[in-house]
Design an enzyme around this catalytic site. Sequence first.
Site, PDB file in Angstrom:
ATOM      1  N   LYS A 174       0.789  -1.131  -0.197  1.00 20.84           N
ATOM      2  CA  LYS A 174      -0.131   0.084  -0.014  1.00 20.84           C
ATOM      3  C   LYS A 174       0.887   1.328  -0.050  1.00 20.84           C
ATOM      4  O   LYS A 174       2.066   1.356   0.220  1.00 20.84           O
ATOM      5  CB  LYS A 174      -0.826   0.092   1.138  1.00 20.84           C
ATOM      6  CG  LYS A 174      -2.064  -1.176   1.014  1.00 20.84           C
ATOM      7  CD  LYS A 174      -2.940  -1.390   2.239  1.00 20.84           C
ATOM      8  CE  LYS A 174      -4.002  -2.370   2.046  1.00 20.84           C
ATOM      9  NZ  LYS A 174      -4.959  -2.408   3.081  1.00 20.84           N
ATOM     10  N   HIS A 214      -1.844  -5.932   1.451  1.00 23.37           N
ATOM     11  CA  HIS A 214      -3.200  -6.524   1.198  1.00 23.37           C
ATOM     12  C   HIS A 214      -2.800  -7.637   0.809  1.00 23.37           C
ATOM     13  O   HIS A 214      -1.982  -7.913  -0.072  1.00 23.37           O
ATOM     14  CB  HIS A 214      -4.095  -5.583   0.364  1.00 23.37           C
ATOM     15  CG  HIS A 214      -5.248  -6.364  -0.118  1.00 23.37           C
ATOM     16  ND1 HIS A 214      -6.572  -6.578   0.331  1.00 23.37           N
ATOM     17  CD2 HIS A 214      -5.264  -7.364  -1.289  1.00 23.37           C
ATOM     18  CE1 HIS A 214      -7.408  -7.353  -0.369  1.00 23.37           C
ATOM     19  NE2 HIS A 214      -6.664  -7.900  -1.428  1.00 23.37           N
ATOM     20  N   GLU A 266      -9.094 -11.020  -7.812  1.00 21.79           N
ATOM     21  CA  GLU A 266      -8.418  -9.776  -7.564  1.00 21.79           C
ATOM     22  C   GLU A 266      -6.968  -9.849  -8.520  1.00 21.79           C
ATOM     23  O   GLU A 266      -6.698  -8.593  -9.247  1.00 21.79           O
ATOM     24  CB  GLU A 266      -7.702  -9.852  -6.399  1.00 21.79           C
ATOM     25  CG  GLU A 266      -9.064  -9.667  -5.600  1.00 21.79           C
ATOM     26  CD  GLU A 266      -8.577  -9.420  -3.725  1.00 21.79           C
ATOM     27  OE1 GLU A 266      -7.625  -9.715  -3.621  1.00 21.79           O
ATOM     28  OE2 GLU A 266      -9.529  -9.269  -2.732  1.00 21.79           O
ATOM     29  N   TYR A 298     -12.360  -2.533  -4.008  1.00 22.01           N
ATOM     30  CA  TYR A 298     -13.104  -3.018  -2.801  1.00 22.01           C
ATOM     31  C   TYR A 298     -14.400  -2.975  -2.670  1.00 22.01           C
ATOM     32  O   TYR A 298     -14.840  -2.315  -1.836  1.00 22.01           O
ATOM     33  CB  TYR A 298     -12.147  -1.724  -1.673  1.00 22.01           C
ATOM     34  CG  TYR A 298     -10.843  -2.217  -1.247  1.00 22.01           C
ATOM     35  CD1 TYR A 298     -10.653  -3.379  -0.479  1.00 22.01           C
ATOM     36  CD2 TYR A 298      -9.878  -1.280  -1.414  1.00 22.01           C
ATOM     37  CE1 TYR A 298      -9.366  -3.430  -0.145  1.00 22.01           C
ATOM     38  CE2 TYR A 298      -8.364  -1.307  -1.002  1.00 22.01           C
ATOM     39  CZ  TYR A 298      -8.269  -2.573  -0.426  1.00 22.01           C
ATOM     40  OH  TYR A 298      -7.201  -2.931   0.149  1.00 22.01           O
ATOM     41  N   ASN A 339      -2.609  -0.367   6.941  1.00 27.16           N
ATOM     42  CA  ASN A 339      -1.932  -1.596   7.372  1.00 27.16           C
ATOM     43  C   ASN A 339      -0.882  -1.927   6.416  1.00 27.16           C
ATOM     44  O   ASN A 339      -0.791  -3.216   6.454  1.00 27.16           O
ATOM     45  CB  ASN A 339      -2.912  -2.648   7.694  1.00 27.16           C
ATOM     46  CG  ASN A 339      -3.961  -2.913   6.403  1.00 27.16           C
ATOM     47  OD1 ASN A 339      -3.679  -2.047   5.380  1.00 27.16           O
ATOM     48  ND2 ASN A 339      -4.906  -3.877   6.682  1.00 27.16           N
TER      49      ASN A 339
HETATM   50  P1  CMP Z   1      -7.353  -4.750   3.209  1.00 27.88           P
HETATM   51  O1  CMP Z   1      -6.820  -6.466   3.692  1.00 27.88           O
HETATM   52  O2  CMP Z   1      -6.803  -4.393   2.211  1.00 27.88           O
HETATM   53  O3  CMP Z   1      -8.976  -4.915   3.178  1.00 27.88           O
HETATM   54  C1  CMP Z   1      -9.872  -4.161   3.474  1.00 27.88           C
HETATM   55  C2  CMP Z   1      -9.232  -2.796   3.955  1.00 27.88           C
HETATM   56  O4  CMP Z   1     -10.029  -1.768   4.677  1.00 27.88           O
HETATM   57  C3  CMP Z   1      -8.155  -3.282   5.159  1.00 27.88           C
HETATM   58  O5  CMP Z   1      -7.166  -4.066   4.631  1.00 27.88           O
HETATM   59  C4  CMP Z   1      -8.005  -2.007   5.910  1.00 27.88           C
HETATM   60  O6  CMP Z   1      -7.079  -1.115   5.193  1.00 27.88           O
HETATM   61  C5  CMP Z   1      -9.395  -1.231   5.577  1.00 27.88           C
HETATM   62  N1  CMP Z   1     -10.029  -1.050   6.899  1.00 27.88           N
HETATM   63  C6  CMP Z   1     -10.388   0.066   7.403  1.00 27.88           C
HETATM   64  N2  CMP Z   1     -10.926  -0.229   8.698  1.00 27.88           N
HETATM   65  C7  CMP Z   1     -11.279  -1.567   8.540  1.00 27.88           C
HETATM   66  C8  CMP Z   1     -12.222  -2.274   9.500  1.00 27.88           C
HETATM   67  N3  CMP Z   1     -12.732  -1.864  10.349  1.00 27.88           N
HETATM   68  N4  CMP Z   1     -12.270  -3.691   8.888  1.00 27.88           N
HETATM   69  C9  CMP Z   1     -11.693  -4.051   8.102  1.00 27.88           C
HETATM   70  N5  CMP Z   1     -10.694  -3.437   7.067  1.00 27.88           N
HETATM   71  C10 CMP Z   1     -10.821  -2.242   7.540  1.00 27.88           C
END
Ligand code: CMP
Length: 149
Positions: free
Chosen positions: A9, A115, A126, A49, A112
Site C-alpha cells: 500500500k 493487502h 483480484e 474494494y 495496514n
Molecule cells: P485490506 O486487507 O486491504 O482489506 C480492506 C481494507 O480496509 C483493510 O485491509 C484495511 O486497510 C481497511 N479497513 C479500515 N478499517 C477497517 C475495518 N474496521 N475492518 C476491516 N478493514 C478495514
Amino acid sequence: MEMTFAMIKPNGVKAGLSGRILERYETARLSICGIKIKHMTKTDVEGFYAEHKEKSFFPELAGFMTSGPTIILALGGENAVAKVRALNGATNPAKADPGTIRHDFAATITENVVHASDSPESAAREVAFWFGQEELVSYQAPESRTGLR
Ligand code: CMP
C-alpha cells in the site's frame, strides 16, 4: 501452482519498504508472477474494494489508497493464498503476531501496509482485476540461490 494477489500500500511504498516486503515473500518461496506500480484512482478503489463500498471506513480507505503509488503483485506457489495471509498478519496491526509484515511495519488498520486475497476465489477475481493473462508469468521459486553470490 496456486496464485494469489497482494499489494504494497502507499505508506509501504513511500517509506521505502517495498524491497523488504518483497524479500519476505520471496524467502517464503513465492514467485513473482505479476508486478506493477500503480497510483490508484477513486474509481479503481471502488472497483477493487467493491465489497467494502458501503462500509463506514470506506471514505478513509479510499483517501489512503489514492494518496500515492501501490505495488500490485500476483504471487505464485504452494498454498500461496494462506501463505501470503500468514506473512502479512492480522488486518489490524494491533492484533498481528510479531514477525508478520503488519506487526513489524504498520500502525493502523486503515494504513495496514499490505493487502492479500482472503480466499482462492478472491485471488482469482483480484488477480484478474489488475492483470491480463499476457502480463502474468510462471516459474518455480528456487530452494536456494545456487550459482549466485
Ligand atoms: P485490506 O486487507 O486491504 O482489506 C480492506 C481494507 O480496509 C483493510 O485491509 C484495511 O486497510 C481497511 N479497513 C479500515 N478499517 C477497517 C475495518 N474496521 N475492518 C476491516 N478493514 C478495514
